[in-house]
Design a protein around this motif. Structure first.
Motif, PDB file in Angstrom:
ATOM      1  N   PHE A   1       0.828  -1.202   0.000  1.00  0.00           N
ATOM      2  CA  PHE A   1       0.000   0.000   0.000  1.00  0.00           C
ATOM      3  C   PHE A   1       0.868   1.259   0.000  1.00  0.00           C
ATOM      4  CE2 PHE A   1      -1.772   3.339   2.806  1.00  0.00           C
ATOM      5  CZ  PHE A   1      -2.822   3.768   1.995  1.00  0.00           C
ATOM      6  N   LEU A   2       1.899   1.272   0.853  1.00  0.00           N
ATOM      7  CA  LEU A   2       2.768   2.438   0.960  1.00  0.00           C
ATOM      8  C   LEU A   2       3.584   2.639  -0.313  1.00  0.00           C
ATOM      9  CD1 LEU A   2       3.910   1.915   4.655  1.00  0.00           C
ATOM     10  CD2 LEU A   2       2.321   3.651   3.799  1.00  0.00           C
ATOM     11  N   LYS A   3       3.999   1.532  -0.945  1.00  0.00           N
ATOM     12  CA  LYS A   3       4.720   1.635  -2.220  1.00  0.00           C
ATOM     13  C   LYS A   3       3.839   2.284  -3.278  1.00  0.00           C
ATOM     14  CE  LYS A   3       8.090  -2.139  -1.950  1.00  0.00           C
ATOM     15  NZ  LYS A   3       8.467  -3.485  -2.489  1.00  0.00           N
ATOM     16  N   SER A   4       2.565   1.906  -3.293  1.00  0.00           N
ATOM     17  CA  SER A   4       1.645   2.481  -4.285  1.00  0.00           C
ATOM     18  C   SER A   4       1.450   3.970  -4.044  1.00  0.00           C
ATOM     19  CB  SER A   4       0.296   1.743  -4.247  1.00  0.00           C
ATOM     20  OG  SER A   4      -0.400   2.015  -3.041  1.00  0.00           O
ATOM     21  N   GLN A   5       1.441   4.382  -2.760  1.00  0.00           N
ATOM     22  CA  GLN A   5       1.305   5.804  -2.440  1.00  0.00           C
ATOM     23  C   GLN A   5       2.514   6.587  -2.946  1.00  0.00           C
ATOM     24  OE1 GLN A   5      -1.472   7.311  -0.684  1.00  0.00           O
ATOM     25  NE2 GLN A   5      -2.245   5.343  -1.377  1.00  0.00           N
ATOM     26  N   LEU A   6       3.715   6.060  -2.688  1.00  0.00           N
ATOM     27  CA  LEU A   6       4.931   6.735  -3.142  1.00  0.00           C
ATOM     28  C   LEU A   6       5.035   6.733  -4.661  1.00  0.00           C
ATOM     29  CD1 LEU A   6       7.644   5.536  -0.575  1.00  0.00           C
ATOM     30  CD2 LEU A   6       6.500   7.752  -0.702  1.00  0.00           C
ATOM     31  N   GLN A   7       4.611   5.625  -5.275  1.00  0.00           N
ATOM     32  CA  GLN A   7       4.658   5.547  -6.732  1.00  0.00           C
ATOM     33  C   GLN A   7       3.734   6.592  -7.359  1.00  0.00           C
ATOM     34  OE1 GLN A   7       3.698   1.690  -8.292  1.00  0.00           O
ATOM     35  NE2 GLN A   7       4.008   2.279 -10.416  1.00  0.00           N
ATOM     36  N   GLY A   8       2.557   6.753  -6.774  1.00  0.00           N
ATOM     37  CA  GLY A   8       1.613   7.763  -7.272  1.00  0.00           C
ATOM     38  C   GLY A   8       2.186   9.164  -7.161  1.00  0.00           C
ATOM     39  N   LEU A   9       2.819   9.455  -6.019  1.00  0.00           N
ATOM     40  CA  LEU A   9       3.445  10.764  -5.833  1.00  0.00           C
ATOM     41  C   LEU A   9       4.596  10.968  -6.816  1.00  0.00           C
ATOM     42  CD1 LEU A   9       3.514  10.952  -1.929  1.00  0.00           C
ATOM     43  CD2 LEU A   9       2.100  12.319  -3.468  1.00  0.00           C
ATOM     44  N   GLY A  10       5.348   9.887  -7.066  1.00  0.00           N
ATOM     45  CA  GLY A  10       6.465   9.968  -8.004  1.00  0.00           C
ATOM     46  C   GLY A  10       6.002  10.268  -9.416  1.00  0.00           C
ATOM     47  N   GLU A  11       4.909   9.645  -9.821  1.00  0.00           N
ATOM     48  CA  GLU A  11       4.377   9.879 -11.164  1.00  0.00           C
ATOM     49  C   GLU A  11       3.899  11.320 -11.323  1.00  0.00           C
ATOM     50  OE1 GLU A  11       1.364   6.938 -11.553  1.00  0.00           O
ATOM     51  OE2 GLU A  11       2.777   5.279 -11.872  1.00  0.00           O
ATOM     52  N   ILE A  12       3.220  11.838 -10.298  1.00  0.00           N
ATOM     53  CA  ILE A  12       2.773  13.233 -10.344  1.00  0.00           C
ATOM     54  C   ILE A  12       3.965  14.175 -10.416  1.00  0.00           C
ATOM     55  CG2 ILE A  12       1.631  15.060  -9.015  1.00  0.00           C
ATOM     56  CD1 ILE A  12      -0.234  12.877  -7.901  1.00  0.00           C
TER      57      ILE A  12
ATOM     58  N   GLN B   1       6.938  13.572 -11.632  1.00  0.00           N
ATOM     59  CA  GLN B   1       7.549  13.515 -12.963  1.00  0.00           C
ATOM     60  C   GLN B   1       6.759  14.334 -13.979  1.00  0.00           C
ATOM     61  OE1 GLN B   1       7.923   9.367 -13.941  1.00  0.00           O
ATOM     62  NE2 GLN B   1       9.769   9.074 -12.720  1.00  0.00           N
ATOM     63  N   GLN B   2       5.433  14.235 -13.909  1.00  0.00           N
ATOM     64  CA  GLN B   2       4.588  14.993 -14.836  1.00  0.00           C
ATOM     65  C   GLN B   2       4.757  16.494 -14.634  1.00  0.00           C
ATOM     66  OE1 GLN B   2       0.607  13.568 -14.187  1.00  0.00           O
ATOM     67  NE2 GLN B   2       1.075  11.489 -14.882  1.00  0.00           N
ATOM     68  N   LEU B   3       4.779  16.913 -13.376  1.00  0.00           N
ATOM     69  CA  LEU B   3       4.940  18.335 -13.087  1.00  0.00           C
ATOM     70  C   LEU B   3       6.334  18.820 -13.481  1.00  0.00           C
ATOM     71  CD1 LEU B   3       3.196  18.491  -9.585  1.00  0.00           C
ATOM     72  CD2 LEU B   3       2.279  19.295 -11.765  1.00  0.00           C
TER      73      LEU B   3
ATOM     74  N   ALA C   1       8.164  17.739 -15.849  1.00  0.00           N
ATOM     75  CA  ALA C   1       8.334  17.774 -17.301  1.00  0.00           C
ATOM     76  C   ALA C   1       7.500  18.871 -17.960  1.00  0.00           C
ATOM     77  CB  ALA C   1       7.951  16.414 -17.892  1.00  0.00           C
ATOM     78  N   SER C   2       6.749  19.624 -17.172  1.00  0.00           N
ATOM     79  CA  SER C   2       5.896  20.672 -17.723  1.00  0.00           C
ATOM     80  C   SER C   2       6.719  21.904 -18.102  1.00  0.00           C
ATOM     81  CB  SER C   2       4.811  21.061 -16.712  1.00  0.00           C
ATOM     82  OG  SER C   2       5.400  21.572 -15.528  1.00  0.00           O
ATOM     83  N   ASP C   3       6.083  22.841 -18.796  1.00  0.00           N
ATOM     84  CA  ASP C   3       6.772  24.044 -19.266  1.00  0.00           C
ATOM     85  C   ASP C   3       7.225  24.945 -18.114  1.00  0.00           C
ATOM     86  OD1 ASP C   3       6.440  23.262 -21.872  1.00  0.00           O
ATOM     87  OD2 ASP C   3       4.537  24.336 -22.121  1.00  0.00           O
ATOM     88  N   ASN C   4       6.446  24.979 -17.059  1.00  0.00           N
ATOM     89  CA  ASN C   4       6.774  25.824 -15.905  1.00  0.00           C
ATOM     90  C   ASN C   4       6.656  24.995 -14.632  1.00  0.00           C
ATOM     91  OD1 ASN C   4       7.134  27.841 -14.016  1.00  0.00           O
ATOM     92  ND2 ASN C   4       5.807  29.312 -15.068  1.00  0.00           N
ATOM     93  N   PRO C   5       7.667  24.142 -14.361  1.00  0.00           N
ATOM     94  CA  PRO C   5       7.554  23.197 -13.245  1.00  0.00           C
ATOM     95  C   PRO C   5       7.387  23.862 -11.883  1.00  0.00           C
ATOM     96  CG  PRO C   5       9.796  23.222 -14.139  1.00  0.00           C
ATOM     97  CD  PRO C   5       8.929  23.974 -15.085  1.00  0.00           C
ATOM     98  N   GLU C   6       8.083  24.989 -11.647  1.00  0.00           N
ATOM     99  CA  GLU C   6       7.984  25.643 -10.338  1.00  0.00           C
ATOM    100  C   GLU C   6       6.550  26.089 -10.057  1.00  0.00           C
ATOM    101  OE1 GLU C   6      10.237  26.462 -12.593  1.00  0.00           O
ATOM    102  OE2 GLU C   6      12.187  25.981 -11.673  1.00  0.00           O
ATOM    103  N   TRP C   7       5.910  26.714 -11.046  1.00  0.00           N
ATOM    104  CA  TRP C   7       4.535  27.189 -10.860  1.00  0.00           C
ATOM    105  C   TRP C   7       3.566  26.017 -10.696  1.00  0.00           C
ATOM    106  CZ3 TRP C   7       1.474  30.849  -9.405  1.00  0.00           C
ATOM    107  CH2 TRP C   7       0.122  30.835  -9.769  1.00  0.00           C
ATOM    108  N   ASN C   8       3.741  24.987 -11.525  1.00  0.00           N
ATOM    109  CA  ASN C   8       2.842  23.833 -11.459  1.00  0.00           C
ATOM    110  C   ASN C   8       3.008  23.064 -10.147  1.00  0.00           C
ATOM    111  OD1 ASN C   8       1.611  24.250 -13.980  1.00  0.00           O
ATOM    112  ND2 ASN C   8       3.311  23.256 -15.050  1.00  0.00           N
ATOM    113  N   PHE C   9       4.251  22.951  -9.679  1.00  0.00           N
ATOM    114  CA  PHE C   9       4.485  22.331  -8.376  1.00  0.00           C
ATOM    115  C   PHE C   9       3.793  23.136  -7.285  1.00  0.00           C
ATOM    116  CE2 PHE C   9       8.095  19.688  -9.910  1.00  0.00           C
ATOM    117  CZ  PHE C   9       7.800  18.527  -9.212  1.00  0.00           C
ATOM    118  N   PHE C  10       3.926  24.454  -7.344  1.00  0.00           N
ATOM    119  CA  PHE C  10       3.317  25.326  -6.336  1.00  0.00           C
ATOM    120  C   PHE C  10       1.794  25.157  -6.300  1.00  0.00           C
ATOM    121  CE2 PHE C  10       0.973  29.342  -5.861  1.00  0.00           C
ATOM    122  CZ  PHE C  10       1.118  29.512  -4.488  1.00  0.00           C
ATOM    123  N   VAL C  11       1.163  25.227  -7.474  1.00  0.00           N
ATOM    124  CA  VAL C  11      -0.301  25.121  -7.539  1.00  0.00           C
ATOM    125  C   VAL C  11      -0.764  23.773  -7.004  1.00  0.00           C
ATOM    126  CG1 VAL C  11      -2.285  25.020  -9.102  1.00  0.00           C
ATOM    127  CG2 VAL C  11      -0.531  26.769  -9.424  1.00  0.00           C
TER     128      VAL C  11
END
Length: 205
Positions: free
Chosen positions: A41-52, A54-56, A58-68
């Motif tokens: 269960f905990l691995k799945s939680q960390l994996q989900g956070l990791g995927e998010i 990575q997506q943020l 790789a975005s054009d403005n990672p700092e702003w997207n991370f903040f939001v």
């Protein structure tokens, strides 16, 4: 009514709930570090956070997207968990345990990988966590206090008129405290999100 000094003063009135909130969070960290039963269960939680992440990233403005993302995720969940105390404090209870377990498990994984646990704590958690973690504990403390008030109110149904009047005054006072706390929880999580999306992101990069 909305001053920071009033917010701090109000915390004294729920100190027992804050203590319980702190104990549950620390217990969650210890369980996440030592328990193997919830590893998947905990691995799945960390994996989900990791995927998010990575997506943020790789975005054009990672700092702003991370903040939001960080701000909305933390502030919405924290305010909801405060008001969810209406359901006898069950949701804040599990929220504290699960979030503590995720942190404990993350620390365990980093140590097992041979990476620097010190770097993770000092660079990855402390800059924003020194604000974020206490605020989340406070939000959950209000949720637990809310649950306690609901339980006392049920017991007061069959009490005398004086006791019912006292419960009514307690409810009015608690709604005011909840409003003040909600404002400052959001503002403090805003500050934490700014730090996490800039300083923490830079340190961990």
């Amino acid at each position: 009514m909305l001053r920071f000094s009033i917010f701090l003063k109000d915390l004294k009135s729920i100190r027992k709930a804050l203590l319980l909130s702190t104990v549950l969070f620390v217990a969650g960290i210890a369980a996440g570090w030592s328990s193997e039963g919830f590893e998947q269960f905990l691995k799945s939680q960390l994996q989900g956070l990791g995927e998010i992440s990575q997506q943020l990233g790789a975005s054009d403005n990672p700092e702003w997207n991370f903040f939001v993302f960080i701000f909305l995720n933390n502030s919405i969940k924290s305010v909801l968990v405060m008001f969810s105390g209406l359901l006898l404090g069950v949701i804040p209870f599990f929220f504290l345990i699960i979030n503590g377990m995720v942190i404990g498990f993350l620390l365990k994984v980093v140590e097992a990988s041979g990476e620097s646990l010190f770097d993770l704590i000092v660079k990855g958690l402390l800059p924003h966590g020194i604000i974020e973690i206490p605020v989340i504990v406070i939000a959950c403390g209000y949720g637990l206090a809310f649950g306690g008030l609901v339980l006392r109110s049920h017991g007061g149904i069959f009490a005398g008129s004086e006791r019912r009047s006292g419960i009514g005054a307690e409810w009015r006072g608690f709604w005011r405290k909840l409003g003040t706390a909600s404002l400052w929880v959001v503002l403090l999580l805003l500050a934490a999100a700014i730090i996490e999306s800039t300083i923490t992101l830079w340190l961990m990069s």
